[in-house]
Structure formats: structure tokens, C-alpha cells
Design an enzyme around this catalytic site. Sequence first.
Site, PDB file in Angstrom:
ATOM      1  CB  ALA A 187      10.656  15.552  -7.090  1.00 53.68           C
ATOM      2  CG  LEU A 206      10.647   1.226  -4.329  1.00 57.10           C
ATOM      3  CD1 LEU A 206      10.780   1.441  -2.827  1.00 57.10           C
ATOM      4  CD2 LEU A 206      11.667   2.048  -5.100  1.00 57.10           C
ATOM      5  CE  LYS A 243      11.445  17.937 -10.961  1.00 58.96           C
ATOM      6  NZ  LYS A 243      11.522  16.450 -10.929  1.00 58.96           N
ATOM      7  CB  ILE A 250       5.864  -3.856   6.499  1.00 57.67           C
ATOM      8  CG1 ILE A 250       6.013  -5.227   7.175  1.00 57.67           C
ATOM      9  CG2 ILE A 250       7.043  -3.572   5.574  1.00 57.67           C
ATOM     10  CD1 ILE A 250       5.950  -6.386   6.187  1.00 57.67           C
ATOM     11  CB  ILE A 266       6.354   8.751  -9.069  1.00 61.73           C
ATOM     12  CG1 ILE A 266       6.459   8.589  -7.545  1.00 61.73           C
ATOM     13  CG2 ILE A 266       4.905   8.976  -9.502  1.00 61.73           C
ATOM     14  CD1 ILE A 266       6.126   9.831  -6.759  1.00 61.73           C
ATOM     15  N   GLY A 296       0.818  -1.228   0.000  1.00 60.41           N
ATOM     16  CA  GLY A 296       0.000   0.000   0.000  1.00 60.41           C
ATOM     17  C   GLY A 296       0.842   1.264   0.000  1.00 60.41           C
TER      18      GLY A 296
HETATM   19  C1  LIG Z   1      15.744   7.835  -0.915  1.00 59.63           C
HETATM   20  C2  LIG Z   1      14.665   7.774  -1.974  1.00 59.63           C
HETATM   21  C3  LIG Z   1      14.209   8.952  -2.572  1.00 59.63           C
HETATM   22  C4  LIG Z   1      13.220   8.896  -3.549  1.00 59.63           C
HETATM   23  N1  LIG Z   1      12.802  10.058  -4.177  1.00 59.63           N
HETATM   24  C5  LIG Z   1      11.894   9.964  -5.191  1.00 59.63           C
HETATM   25  C6  LIG Z   1      11.467  11.122  -5.900  1.00 59.63           C
HETATM   26  O1  LIG Z   1      11.856  12.246  -5.591  1.00 59.63           O
HETATM   27  N2  LIG Z   1      10.596  10.958  -6.933  1.00 59.63           N
HETATM   28  C7  LIG Z   1      10.114   9.734  -7.290  1.00 59.63           C
HETATM   29  O2  LIG Z   1       9.350   9.652  -8.251  1.00 59.63           O
HETATM   30  N3  LIG Z   1      10.466   8.605  -6.613  1.00 59.63           N
HETATM   31  C8  LIG Z   1      11.343   8.710  -5.584  1.00 59.63           C
HETATM   32  N4  LIG Z   1      11.703   7.585  -4.908  1.00 59.63           N
HETATM   33  C9  LIG Z   1      11.046   6.310  -5.253  1.00 59.63           C
HETATM   34  C10 LIG Z   1       9.698   6.248  -4.532  1.00 59.63           C
HETATM   35  O3  LIG Z   1       9.885   6.398  -3.150  1.00 59.63           O
HETATM   36  C11 LIG Z   1       9.053   4.885  -4.799  1.00 59.63           C
HETATM   37  O4  LIG Z   1       8.978   4.679  -6.169  1.00 59.63           O
HETATM   38  C12 LIG Z   1       7.626   4.859  -4.282  1.00 59.63           C
HETATM   39  O5  LIG Z   1       7.581   5.244  -2.959  1.00 59.63           O
HETATM   40  C13 LIG Z   1       7.070   3.473  -4.460  1.00 59.63           C
HETATM   41  O6  LIG Z   1       7.426   2.672  -3.406  1.00 59.63           O
HETATM   42  P1  LIG Z   1       6.674   1.262  -3.358  1.00 59.63           P
HETATM   43  O7  LIG Z   1       5.184   1.535  -3.209  1.00 59.63           O
HETATM   44  O8  LIG Z   1       7.124   0.466  -4.502  1.00 59.63           O
HETATM   45  O9  LIG Z   1       7.262   0.600  -2.039  1.00 59.63           O
HETATM   46  P2  LIG Z   1       7.055   0.970  -0.527  1.00 59.63           P
HETATM   47  O10 LIG Z   1       6.769   2.418  -0.345  1.00 59.63           O
HETATM   48  O11 LIG Z   1       8.225   0.359   0.178  1.00 59.63           O
HETATM   49  O12 LIG Z   1       5.712   0.193  -0.087  1.00 59.63           O
HETATM   50  C14 LIG Z   1       5.739  -1.212   0.148  1.00 59.63           C
HETATM   51  C15 LIG Z   1       4.378  -1.631   0.692  1.00 59.63           C
HETATM   52  O13 LIG Z   1       4.325  -3.043   0.762  1.00 59.63           O
HETATM   53  C16 LIG Z   1       3.769  -3.415   2.000  1.00 59.63           C
HETATM   54  N5  LIG Z   1       4.258  -4.751   2.339  1.00 59.63           N
HETATM   55  C17 LIG Z   1       5.520  -5.208   2.272  1.00 59.63           C
HETATM   56  N6  LIG Z   1       5.568  -6.498   2.647  1.00 59.63           N
HETATM   57  C18 LIG Z   1       4.283  -6.855   2.935  1.00 59.63           C
HETATM   58  C19 LIG Z   1       3.652  -8.044   3.385  1.00 59.63           C
HETATM   59  N7  LIG Z   1       4.358  -9.146   3.626  1.00 59.63           N
HETATM   60  N8  LIG Z   1       2.316  -8.038   3.595  1.00 59.63           N
HETATM   61  C20 LIG Z   1       1.583  -6.904   3.369  1.00 59.63           C
HETATM   62  N9  LIG Z   1       2.102  -5.746   2.945  1.00 59.63           N
HETATM   63  C21 LIG Z   1       3.451  -5.733   2.737  1.00 59.63           C
HETATM   64  C22 LIG Z   1       4.236  -2.335   2.963  1.00 59.63           C
HETATM   65  O14 LIG Z   1       3.398  -2.297   4.104  1.00 59.63           O
HETATM   66  C23 LIG Z   1       4.067  -1.089   2.072  1.00 59.63           C
HETATM   67  O15 LIG Z   1       2.709  -0.673   2.120  1.00 59.63           O
HETATM   68  C24 LIG Z   1      12.661   7.632  -3.906  1.00 59.63           C
HETATM   69  C25 LIG Z   1      13.099   6.459  -3.287  1.00 59.63           C
HETATM   70  C26 LIG Z   1      14.092   6.520  -2.323  1.00 59.63           C
HETATM   71  C27 LIG Z   1      14.549   5.242  -1.674  1.00 59.63           C
HETATM   72  N1  LIG Z   2       8.827  13.289 -20.399  1.00 60.00           N
HETATM   73  C1  LIG Z   2       9.527  13.981 -19.320  1.00 60.00           C
HETATM   74  C2  LIG Z   2      10.861  14.457 -19.843  1.00 60.00           C
HETATM   75  C3  LIG Z   2      11.429  15.697 -19.279  1.00 60.00           C
HETATM   76  C4  LIG Z   2      11.543  16.848 -19.960  1.00 60.00           C
HETATM   77  N2  LIG Z   2      12.137  17.793 -19.139  1.00 60.00           N
HETATM   78  C5  LIG Z   2      12.393  17.238 -17.960  1.00 60.00           C
HETATM   79  C6  LIG Z   2      12.949  17.778 -16.809  1.00 60.00           C
HETATM   80  C7  LIG Z   2      13.072  16.962 -15.716  1.00 60.00           C
HETATM   81 CL1  LIG Z   2      13.690  17.635 -14.266  1.00 60.00          CL
HETATM   82  C8  LIG Z   2      12.663  15.635 -15.743  1.00 60.00           C
HETATM   83  C9  LIG Z   2      12.083  15.071 -16.912  1.00 60.00           C
HETATM   84  C10 LIG Z   2      11.972  15.900 -18.004  1.00 60.00           C
HETATM   85  C11 LIG Z   2       8.605  15.078 -18.804  1.00 60.00           C
HETATM   86  O1  LIG Z   2       8.171  15.910 -19.577  1.00 60.00           O
HETATM   87  O2  LIG Z   2       8.321  15.025 -17.593  1.00 60.00           O
END
Ligand SMILES: Cc1cc2nc3c(=O)[nH]c(=O)nc-3n(C[C@H](O)[C@H](O)[C@H](O)COP(=O)(O)OP(=O)(O)OC[C@H]3O[C@@H](n4cnc5c(N)ncnc54)[C@H](O)[C@@H]3O)c2cc1C
Ligand SMILES: N[C@@H](Cc1c[nH]c2cc(Cl)ccc12)C(=O)O
Length: 518
Positions: free
Chosen positions: A47, A350, A75, A39, A363, A10
Site C-alpha cells: 500500500a 529497509l 486506495k 536471499i 515505499i 533487488g
Molecule cells: C510486515 C511489513 C509490511 C509492510 N507493508 C508495507 C506497505 O504496506 N507499504 C509500504 O510502502 N511498505 C511496506 N513495507 C515496507 C516494504 O516492504 C519495504 O520498504 C520494501 O519492500 C523495500 O524492501 P527492501 O528492498 O529495502 O528490502 P528487501 O525486500 O528485503 O530486499 C533485499 C534485497 O537484497 C538482496 N540481498 C541481501 N543480501 C544480499 C547479498 N549479500 N548479496 C546480494 N543480494 C543481497 C536480497 O536478495 C533482496 O533482493 C512493509 C514491511 C514489512 C516488514
Molecule cells: N503526501 C501524502 C500525505 C497524505 C495525505 N492523505 C493521506 C492519507 C494516507 Cl492513508 C496517507 C498519506 C496521506 C499523500 O498525499 O500521499
Amino acid sequence: MVDNVVIVGGGTAGWMTASYLKAAFADRISVTLVESGKIGTIGVGEATFSDIRHFFEFLDLREEDWMPACNATYKLAVRFQDWRRPGHHFYHPFEQMRSVKGFPLTDWWLQSGPTDRFDKDCFVMASLCDAGRSPRYLNGSLLEQDFVEGAEEPVGLTMSEHQGKTQFPYAYHFEAALLAKYLTGYSTDRGVRHIVDEVEDVRLDERGWIDHVLTKEHGELHGDLFIDCTGFRGMLLNKALEVPFVSYQDTLPNDSAVALQVPLDMKKVGIRPCTTATTRDAGWIWTIPLFGRIGTGYVYAKDYCTPEEAERTLREFVGPEAAEVEANHIRMRIGRSAQSWKNNCVGIGLTSGFVEPLESTGIFFIHHAIEQLVKHFPAADWRPELRDAYNSAVAHVMDGVREFLVVHYLGAGRDDTQYWKDTKTREVPDALAERIERWKVQLPDSENVFPYYHGLPPYSYMCILLGTGAIPLRPSPALSLTDETAAQKEFAAIRDKARHLVDTLPSQYEYFAAMRGA
Ligand SMILES: Cc1cc2nc3c(=O)[nH]c(=O)nc-3n(C[C@H](O)[C@H](O)[C@H](O)COP(=O)(O)OP(=O)(O)OC[C@H]3O[C@@H](n4cnc5c(N)ncnc54)[C@H](O)[C@@H]3O)c2cc1C
Ligand SMILES: N[C@@H](Cc1c[nH]c2cc(Cl)ccc12)C(=O)O
């Protein structure tokens, strides 16, 4: 029919998937999302790409519906601070590259004797970022530039089909946990069954397909299609179905992060309309301005820096405002699953793959994966062609973004620590090495960048190469034989438009304070 979907997890991935599938298929499918109450989610991820607007449009959501609930801000770009040399910065903006007589304006910029800031000379957005401006006026209308809101633009396309047709001028920053909460309401209002429980086991049938997942308190959850959104754990795809993980660490060594959520006196310091990536001795620090706080964190390689050093560096960077804030230390799994779809299980988020958030791509990966899942959704015969096409599209996006991030480090001017020295000696994949040699003679274009859709247009590569500065570039020889009057007029027009917009647009703080009646 495949019409019973079980999502495990989630976080942002789980709830983006649940909400999008419901928007796509309504009551034709049943969706159950089970998430552990114990968890935690990764808790960062704030972002985005500008393409995320297609996600909200698909869900029929307007900015006023979701932005206030997620403390969201605009942004306009990523600001790269101290990548070329201490004190220098440049932007990677959401703004089409202009062309003159068939050559990109950056080519003319190289020809006309480069200045220190290609971005301010070739893009209007760089000046808006420097001035902290909002892309919208107080009456809500969008700044005037090559994207005209409400004008005819292709609708209903996936991101990959849309790229290059228009460039929307901004993306968003938002609180990840609040977005997941907002999408929980959106999803359950549309019939998604939400279970808070822990999945203890994944039970396979004799073919090795998932028959059901076993939860602690709600027994067996059966379905046709299982979507693994369990984060870096990959509980269904990597563990139960044993899909291997392909590491990117040979070219992207950053594997750790420490994050802080720091309250912000916006009235005093304003709300910068961009994400900032500031280099440090063993990596870089992100700063994401939200309404009311900043999200910040140090992304680093543990081979060069301990978690304690990293936290100290981050706290020194933020200053006294961080004193009372608890740090969140994160180990990152960098790379992707060899296949994101195996049998009747698809990993999204992830679980599927991840690279450091230097260009805010996590994202984007989720959104792209969900779009492709709908496009390749299986029928009861589970034709392998759909699965294989899905896996290929998802792998290309991640491999392409990985290559794009490597270019940031190959181009970075810093060489004052072992970490930065090593960014130039690490082995570069042959295909990328060939592309870089080509770019030294001809700027990136659609023919000489990573050949499959990966979300980044050629101008994004130009920004990073011209901004970081370590890879030598030169103008097309034809320009020395071409009259440059038209190019000089274009540069002047950019200066005039930037001045007009800076003079007339509100600051981002003024805009959101007015929108939220702060
Ligand atoms: C340091 C860092 C910075 C980031 N910055 C950005 C950013 O600026 N922009 C961006 O687009 N992305 C960013 N990301 C990526 C972004 O955080 C992830 O893509 C997004 O949060 C998706 O995470 P997720 O849902 O895949 O996993 P998680 O957020 O880890 O969620 C996992 C889920 O699975 C559940 N789960 C796990 N095991 C079980 C189980 N056995 N039973 C039931 N539930 C379970 C947990 O409860 C949780 O709800 C960043 C990531 C990191 C690590
Ligand atoms: N399709 C993306 C490509 C992109 C074009 N400019 C930027 C700048 C940054 Cl910071 C990230 C992504 C992008 C989009 O338009 O989001």
C-alpha cells in the site's frame, strides 16, 4: 564524475532506485544491480502514499502500463477499525481539508456539536470508502473534486516541493514482487546491468570508502557510488561501514509481523478501495485488497504476543480462506540508520530505515530517498555539504513519520489489554508532548506539527486525533463569536456531493473488472 553506480539488492528499493536513476540520468551513468538468487525479498509492502504517482510520472509510466502487471487497485484512504472503540471506524483520506472563514472545517465540526464520524461530515471520500466506490468512472475519467486531472499543476517538483499545492485523491495497492519484476524489465530495457549473484564481501580502501564488492561467481564489482538495498541486513552501510542503527522501539514497540496472501472471490466480496488497519490485543492487522487476492498481516510486539499466538489471531481474523495459505513470519528492525549516506555508500529502503506500515510509509521513504539522491547527487569531489543535506532530509522524514505514528497510539481509545494500557504510559519525546498540549487548545496546523517535511499535512494529524478520540480537542474560541451559516452550507455541500458520487461512480470491482475485461 560519479557515473558508475552499483546497487546491491533487488527488492522494491533496489529496482525503484535503478529505474529512477536511469530515468533521471539515462546513459550518462552506468547502473549495475546485483541481487542474490537465494536471499528472498521481504515480500510485503503493498500500500502506498498518493505521492507515488510522481514516481511513475517521472518514469513516464501511465496506470495502464503497470497496474495490470501488478494486480494493482486504488486506495482512497486508510480505514482505522476499532481504534476508538469496538465496531467504530474512521478514515484518513487523500482529500484536502476544506476551510471556512479561515478555520478548518474540523474546527467548525467541533464547534457545532461533534457527531460520531468527523470523516463523513468533513470529507467526501469517507462515504465513497463506505460504499466501496472507485475514484474513476467506467470511461476512465476521475471523480469531480478539488483535484482536477489535467488542470495546470506544478510539474517536475519533488514530493516535498509539491506538498500542499494539490491533493491527488488516491494511492495504490499493488503486489510488491510484481512491481519489482515490472521495474526489472523497465530498468534492463534502459541499460541497467542485472547480475544474479551473492555479495560475499565488501572491500574498503585505505580511507574506509568502498573500493568494490566481491561476488560469489562474478568476481569484483567496482563502482563510484554503492547503494545498499540489502534490506534489514544493511550489509554495506551498517555492517561494512559500521553506521549505527537508531532504534525507535522506545516509542513504537511493534517489532514483529506475520503475513498471509489470501485468494479473494472479488465478484462475491468486492474490492474495498482502502487499506484497513484493525486493532487486536497486541497490535493491529492490515488488510490490503489487490486484484484477485488480499494481502493481510498482524503487526505486533513480541513482548506481548508470541508468533504462534499472532498467527492464530490472524487466521481467526481471516477465516477459512486462510486454511491452506502458508504464513510468512517477519522480524522488523524499527528505526533508522544514524546516517543513510556515508562516504560513497547510500542506504535506501529497509537498510535506511523503517517503521511499522500503519500509514504505508515504506515505499514513500524509498521514493523520497531516491528523489533526494538525485537532488544531492555527488560530483567527483564528493562535497560533504551534499551528503549532509541528504542525511538531514532523510532523517527528518523518518523522525517525523515516527512521531505521527506515536500519535495514533496516544489517541487510541482501546485500553482493554496490557499492550493498549501501555500505549498511554510509555514516555513521549518532549517535543511531541508539547505539540500534543498545543493541539488540545488549537487543532494541528502547519505551525504546530513536526517542523520538517515528512510527507504528512496537518489534516492527517486532525484525522487521527479526531478519529481515535482519546486526546481531548476543542474548537477555536473565535468560532463561538462567528456566524456558522457558511460552515453549515459547506457541510451540506459535502453531503450532497458524497451522495451524487456514491450514486454515479462504479464499485471498485466493477471498474477493474471492466478495465481488465474480467
Ligand atoms: C510486515 C511489513 C509490511 C509492510 N507493508 C508495507 C506497505 O504496506 N507499504 C509500504 O510502502 N511498505 C511496506 N513495507 C515496507 C516494504 O516492504 C519495504 O520498504 C520494501 O519492500 C523495500 O524492501 P527492501 O528492498 O529495502 O528490502 P528487501 O525486500 O528485503 O530486499 C533485499 C534485497 O537484497 C538482496 N540481498 C541481501 N543480501 C544480499 C547479498 N549479500 N548479496 C546480494 N543480494 C543481497 C536480497 O536478495 C533482496 O533482493 C512493509 C514491511 C514489512 C516488514
Ligand atoms: N503526501 C501524502 C500525505 C497524505 C495525505 N492523505 C493521506 C492519507 C494516507 Cl492513508 C496517507 C498519506 C496521506 C499523500 O498525499 O500521499
